[in-house]
Motif scaffolding. Structure first.
Motif, PDB file in Angstrom:
ATOM      1  N   GLY A 110       0.850  -1.185   0.000  1.00  0.00           N
ATOM      2  CA  GLY A 110       0.000   0.000   0.000  1.00  0.00           C
ATOM      3  C   GLY A 110       0.882   1.230   0.000  1.00  0.00           C
ATOM      4  O   GLY A 110       1.872   1.288   0.742  1.00  0.00           O
ATOM      5  N   SER A 111       0.565   2.195  -0.843  1.00  0.00           N
ATOM      6  CA  SER A 111       1.399   3.388  -0.963  1.00  0.00           C
ATOM      7  C   SER A 111       0.601   4.655  -0.741  1.00  0.00           C
ATOM      8  O   SER A 111      -0.484   4.817  -1.307  1.00  0.00           O
ATOM      9  N   LEU A 112       1.152   5.516   0.084  1.00  0.00           N
ATOM     10  CA  LEU A 112       0.631   6.874   0.189  1.00  0.00           C
ATOM     11  C   LEU A 112       1.340   7.616  -0.938  1.00  0.00           C
ATOM     12  O   LEU A 112       2.492   8.016  -0.811  1.00  0.00           O
ATOM     13  N   SER A 113       0.675   7.733  -2.074  1.00  0.00           N
ATOM     14  CA  SER A 113       1.333   8.150  -3.311  1.00  0.00           C
ATOM     15  C   SER A 113       1.456   9.658  -3.484  1.00  0.00           C
ATOM     16  O   SER A 113       2.484  10.127  -3.967  1.00  0.00           O
ATOM     17  N   ASN A 114       0.443  10.407  -3.175  1.00  0.00           N
ATOM     18  CA  ASN A 114       0.473  11.868  -3.316  1.00  0.00           C
ATOM     19  C   ASN A 114      -0.241  12.493  -2.139  1.00  0.00           C
ATOM     20  O   ASN A 114      -1.332  12.043  -1.764  1.00  0.00           O
ATOM     21  N   LEU A 115       0.335  13.541  -1.591  1.00  0.00           N
ATOM     22  CA  LEU A 115      -0.310  14.337  -0.545  1.00  0.00           C
ATOM     23  C   LEU A 115       0.115  15.770  -0.778  1.00  0.00           C
ATOM     24  O   LEU A 115       1.315  16.065  -0.850  1.00  0.00           O
ATOM     25  N   TYR A 116      -0.863  16.655  -0.932  1.00  0.00           N
ATOM     26  CA  TYR A 116      -0.537  18.059  -1.187  1.00  0.00           C
ATOM     27  C   TYR A 116      -1.647  18.952  -0.653  1.00  0.00           C
ATOM     28  O   TYR A 116      -2.832  18.635  -0.785  1.00  0.00           O
ATOM     29  N   VAL A 117      -1.228  20.057  -0.059  1.00  0.00           N
ATOM     30  CA  VAL A 117      -2.129  21.107   0.401  1.00  0.00           C
ATOM     31  C   VAL A 117      -1.554  22.435  -0.091  1.00  0.00           C
ATOM     32  O   VAL A 117      -0.339  22.669   0.025  1.00  0.00           O
ATOM     33  N   LEU A 118      -2.409  23.286  -0.648  1.00  0.00           N
ATOM     34  CA  LEU A 118      -1.946  24.596  -1.106  1.00  0.00           C
ATOM     35  C   LEU A 118      -1.230  25.323   0.032  1.00  0.00           C
ATOM     36  O   LEU A 118      -1.660  25.251   1.192  1.00  0.00           O
ATOM     37  N   PRO A 119      -0.140  26.027  -0.271  1.00  0.00           N
ATOM     38  CA  PRO A 119       0.642  26.698   0.777  1.00  0.00           C
ATOM     39  C   PRO A 119      -0.174  27.595   1.701  1.00  0.00           C
ATOM     40  O   PRO A 119       0.052  27.624   2.911  1.00  0.00           O
ATOM     41  N   GLU A 120      -1.131  28.317   1.158  1.00  0.00           N
ATOM     42  CA  GLU A 120      -1.917  29.247   1.986  1.00  0.00           C
ATOM     43  C   GLU A 120      -2.857  28.540   2.957  1.00  0.00           C
ATOM     44  O   GLU A 120      -3.434  29.172   3.843  1.00  0.00           O
ATOM     45  N   TYR A 121      -3.002  27.221   2.833  1.00  0.00           N
ATOM     46  CA  TYR A 121      -3.866  26.448   3.732  1.00  0.00           C
ATOM     47  C   TYR A 121      -3.067  25.557   4.690  1.00  0.00           C
ATOM     48  O   TYR A 121      -3.657  24.848   5.489  1.00  0.00           O
ATOM     49  N   ARG A 122      -1.760  25.607   4.592  1.00  0.00           N
ATOM     50  CA  ARG A 122      -0.932  24.769   5.462  1.00  0.00           C
ATOM     51  C   ARG A 122      -0.969  25.281   6.896  1.00  0.00           C
ATOM     52  O   ARG A 122      -1.229  26.447   7.155  1.00  0.00           O
ATOM     53  N   GLY A 123      -0.691  24.385   7.827  1.00  0.00           N
ATOM     54  CA  GLY A 123      -0.686  24.744   9.240  1.00  0.00           C
ATOM     55  C   GLY A 123      -2.064  24.739   9.874  1.00  0.00           C
ATOM     56  O   GLY A 123      -2.233  25.185  11.008  1.00  0.00           O
ATOM     57  N   ARG A 124      -3.051  24.227   9.170  1.00  0.00           N
ATOM     58  CA  ARG A 124      -4.430  24.188   9.677  1.00  0.00           C
ATOM     59  C   ARG A 124      -4.916  22.753   9.913  1.00  0.00           C
ATOM     60  O   ARG A 124      -6.093  22.529  10.134  1.00  0.00           O
ATOM     61  N   GLY A 125      -4.015  21.783   9.816  1.00  0.00           N
ATOM     62  CA  GLY A 125      -4.382  20.395  10.065  1.00  0.00           C
ATOM     63  C   GLY A 125      -4.970  19.673   8.862  1.00  0.00           C
ATOM     64  O   GLY A 125      -5.391  18.522   8.987  1.00  0.00           O
ATOM     65  N   ILE A 126      -4.992  20.300   7.714  1.00  0.00           N
ATOM     66  CA  ILE A 126      -5.588  19.685   6.520  1.00  0.00           C
ATOM     67  C   ILE A 126      -4.740  18.519   6.032  1.00  0.00           C
ATOM     68  O   ILE A 126      -5.255  17.433   5.749  1.00  0.00           O
ATOM     69  N   GLY A 127      -3.432  18.713   5.975  1.00  0.00           N
ATOM     70  CA  GLY A 127      -2.539  17.633   5.572  1.00  0.00           C
ATOM     71  C   GLY A 127      -2.606  16.468   6.542  1.00  0.00           C
ATOM     72  O   GLY A 127      -2.599  15.306   6.138  1.00  0.00           O
ATOM     73  N   GLU A 128      -2.684  16.783   7.834  1.00  0.00           N
ATOM     74  CA  GLU A 128      -2.814  15.738   8.859  1.00  0.00           C
ATOM     75  C   GLU A 128      -4.098  14.928   8.649  1.00  0.00           C
ATOM     76  O   GLU A 128      -4.096  13.703   8.749  1.00  0.00           O
ATOM     77  N   GLU A 129      -5.193  15.616   8.377  1.00  0.00           N
ATOM     78  CA  GLU A 129      -6.465  14.920   8.172  1.00  0.00           C
ATOM     79  C   GLU A 129      -6.429  14.061   6.909  1.00  0.00           C
ATOM     80  O   GLU A 129      -6.908  12.920   6.905  1.00  0.00           O
ATOM     81  N   LEU A 130      -5.863  14.583   5.840  1.00  0.00           N
ATOM     82  CA  LEU A 130      -5.751  13.796   4.610  1.00  0.00           C
ATOM     83  C   LEU A 130      -4.866  12.573   4.836  1.00  0.00           C
ATOM     84  O   LEU A 130      -5.214  11.460   4.423  1.00  0.00           O
ATOM     85  N   ALA A 131      -3.739  12.762   5.513  1.00  0.00           N
ATOM     86  CA  ALA A 131      -2.843  11.634   5.796  1.00  0.00           C
ATOM     87  C   ALA A 131      -3.523  10.612   6.707  1.00  0.00           C
ATOM     88  O   ALA A 131      -3.392   9.400   6.493  1.00  0.00           O
ATOM     89  N   ARG A 132      -4.249  11.081   7.696  1.00  0.00           N
ATOM     90  CA  ARG A 132      -4.952  10.176   8.608  1.00  0.00           C
ATOM     91  C   ARG A 132      -5.937   9.303   7.839  1.00  0.00           C
ATOM     92  O   ARG A 132      -5.994   8.085   8.034  1.00  0.00           O
ATOM     93  N   ARG A 133      -6.691   9.918   6.950  1.00  0.00           N
ATOM     94  CA  ARG A 133      -7.667   9.158   6.160  1.00  0.00           C
ATOM     95  C   ARG A 133      -6.975   8.127   5.262  1.00  0.00           C
ATOM     96  O   ARG A 133      -7.442   6.995   5.127  1.00  0.00           O
TER      97      ARG A 133
END
Length: 184
Positions: A110-133
């Motif tokens: 299983g591969s976590l192949s791509n994860l990206y959040v626009l720079p202006e939205y970083r630091g708000r937990g969005i990447g963490e939530e996407l990675a968690r899912r």
């Protein structure tokens, strides 16, 4: 701001075209080695074929209103021994396989192949939530023996993935990419 997360595993993957191209441009810009190869990657030769060819997959997109602001793509497939040193077309003249030399193949990976959040939205937990899912999904895929994530050289995302249990295992393509694996 209310961020919504939508499962787009059934498509359309084209929603992620601009985000994917920004991710790949970022990787090329940060590269310390062979930025030319990374610069040749785009939605059409990375995310789209990976999405369309995946045996099993997950695509979750984060939205601010109707605007896509981040995404994660994860997939799972059985990797045969013959793929140990196989290289994608974009690898050019580089050598070296994607899998740890001591990893027994065939194996379902299983591969976590791509994860990206626009720079202006970083630091708000969005990447963490996407990675968690993505990690929750990867750990639930039947038969997965290994989990992997690949980090392009110059990208400082390794410590982020280590928080999810990944460990650096080896360099791929002469240092173009760092591989992180864990047993599922």
């Amino acid at each position: 701001m209310t961020i919504q997360y939508k499962d787009l595993t059934a498509g359309p993957v084209e929603v992620c075209r601009d985000l994917c191209n920004k991710l790949l441009a970022h990787q090329a810009q940060k590269a310390r080695f062979r930025a030319d190869i990374l610069a040749g990657m785009n939605f059409e030769n990375r995310l789209k074929p990976g999405f369309e060819g995946a045996e099993e997959k997950l695509l979750v997109v984060a939205y601010d209103g109707v605007t896509p602001i981040g995404y994660v793509f994860a997939d799972a497939e059985t990797v045969p021994e013959a793929a140990r040193n196989g290289l994608p077309g974009w690898a050019g003249d580089l050598t070296g396989g994607f899998y740890p030399p001591d990893m027994e193949l065939p194996a379902k990976v299983g591969s976590l192949s791509n994860l990206y959040v626009l720079p202006e939205y970083r630091g708000r937990g969005i990447g963490e939530e996407l990675a968690r899912r993505a990690m929750e999904w990867l750990r639930a895929v039947p038969g997965v023996e290994w989990l992997s994530v690949y980090v392009s050289n110059g990208n400082n995302a390794g410590p982020f993935y280590e928080r999810y249990g990944f460990q650096y295992t080896h360099e791929v393509l002469g240092g173009l990419i760092q591989a992180y694996f864990q047993k599922a």
